[in-house]
Design an enzyme around this catalytic site. Structure first.
Site, PDB file in Angstrom:
ATOM      1  N   CYS A   1       0.555  -1.375   0.082  1.00  0.00           N
ATOM      2  CA  CYS A   1      -0.022   0.069   0.035  1.00  0.00           C
ATOM      3  C   CYS A   1       0.802   1.341   0.121  1.00  0.00           C
ATOM      4  O   CYS A   1       0.357   2.316  -0.560  1.00  0.00           O
ATOM      5  CB  CYS A   1      -0.958   0.038   1.148  1.00  0.00           C
ATOM      6  SG  CYS A   1      -0.175  -0.233   2.789  1.00  0.00           S
TER       7      CYS A   1
ATOM      8  N   HIS B   1      -1.448   1.144   7.375  1.00  0.00           N
ATOM      9  CA  HIS B   1      -1.910   0.977   5.911  1.00  0.00           C
ATOM     10  C   HIS B   1      -1.882   2.428   5.457  1.00  0.00           C
ATOM     11  O   HIS B   1      -1.667   3.360   6.139  1.00  0.00           O
ATOM     12  CB  HIS B   1      -3.515   0.593   5.834  1.00  0.00           C
ATOM     13  CG  HIS B   1      -3.760   0.323   4.573  1.00  0.00           C
ATOM     14  ND1 HIS B   1      -3.241  -0.496   3.659  1.00  0.00           N
ATOM     15  CD2 HIS B   1      -5.240   0.869   4.072  1.00  0.00           C
ATOM     16  CE1 HIS B   1      -4.284  -0.342   2.635  1.00  0.00           C
ATOM     17  NE2 HIS B   1      -5.075   0.361   2.787  1.00  0.00           N
TER      18      HIS B   1
END
Length: 328
Positions: A34, A272
């Protein structure tokens, strides 16, 4: 909403607010990639709906830099710096090949901007690439000896500004602190060439030339000596839609926010990354393969937390501003 199978939902939401034929990609995650996807979403070309699997790109990144080879949580800012410097290397080599000039050794790397090696005692001017035209600015590192008052100034290039943050502050105050005067004393004394000895001094950074695209990295990960580890700072830092940056010669450059990379998570070693990108006066939220339209007011939820133990762990990490003087 997931692009591909239900991509028509996003197309319906976009309606006729975007140019015909322009659509938006989600990027598949290959296990903690990510950090890569969030940065690529800021710069990708958007031509149709669907999900792209940037597998070959990720493999190339891991081959080029061992830092990204593991499946551990990586840093989006480190990836951005790696990406920009690799692009500079590639474009410079292509430029040299196009001019049919002899290939020299790879440029010596310094943080952000590369410095070309000396050739016969004369510094060879590197070609100006698209990366330089869009992202490069110039800082002046100025140090004043408090004994002889001699000022030592050194210019250095940058592709982004990494700024310290404080609780309940703003990007404007962070930039002001970045350019504030720091006193060098005790163990941090400055070696003055004129005095030929270590002396107390005052040091400050000045922005000499503003870039077309201003990238601001918020230093949300700080090493805490008492804990013996890094800690994420969830501080609330307001970033405006419009920003004015002043240079050392009093030239003001006005900027407009067009993208934000957000770190989601409570610590530096896990979490994330997602991104928000402005396109045709509308904001799009990218979370790997998921893409959706959001209101501009949504960006306020990523300013940070006013209280340390807030449940909100979604914080603005890298900000992208474009100069209003022209489009890249």
């Amino acid at each position: 909403m997931v692009m591909g199978a239900s991509g028509s939902k996003l197309e319906k939401a976009l309606g006729d607010q975007f140019p015909e034929g322009e659509r938006y990609f989600g990027l598949e995650n290959f296990g903690n990639t990510c950090y890569c996807n969030s940065v690529l979403q800021v710069s990708q070309s958007k031509k149709k709906t669907g999900v792209i699997a940037p597998k070959r790109f990720v493999q190339r990144v891991k081959k080029q830099n061992e830092l990204f080879r593991s499946y551990m949580h990586q840093d989006a800012h480190e990836f951005l710096n790696f990406l920009l410097n690799e692009l500079v290397d590639i474009l410079e080599k292509e430029s040299s090949a196009a001019k049919d000039s002899p290939q020299s050794s790879s440029p010596e790397k310094v943080p952000n901007g590369p410095v070309q090696p000396l050739a016969n005692g004369v510094r060879k001017e590197p070609p100006v690439t698209l990366v330089h035209k869009n992202f490069q600015g110039i800082l002046t590192n100025e140090t004043r000896c408090l004994r002889c008052e001699t000022v030592t100034a050194r210019d250095e290039t940058f592709f982004d500004l990494s700024v310290d943050i404080e609780q309940n502050s703003s990007i404007t105050s962070c930039l002001k602190n970045f350019c504030s005067t720091e006193t060098l004393n005790a163990e941090d004394k400055f070696f003055c060439d004129k005095c030929c000895s270590l002396q107390e001094a005052q040091k400050r950074m000045k922005i000499k030339k503003a870039p077309h695209i201003l990238v601001i990295h918020l230093k949300r990960f700080k090493y805490i000596e008492q804990l013996g580890r890094y800690k994420k700072l969830s501080y609330r830092v307001v970033f405006p839609m419009e920003l004015k940056l002043s240079t050392s010669d009093d030239v003001d450059t006005e900027y407009s926010l067009f993208a934000v990379v957000v770190h989601v998570g409570s610590g530096p070693n896990h979490g994330h990354y997602v991104s928000l990108v402005k396109s045709h006066n509308h904001w799009l939220f990218f979370d790997d393969e998921n893409v959706e339209m959001v209101e501009e007011s949504t960006l306020q939820t990523f300013f940070g937390s006013s209280h340390e133990y807030s449940g909100n762990t979604d914080h603005g990490y890298i900000l992208f501003y474009e100069g209003l003087g022209g489009k890249s």
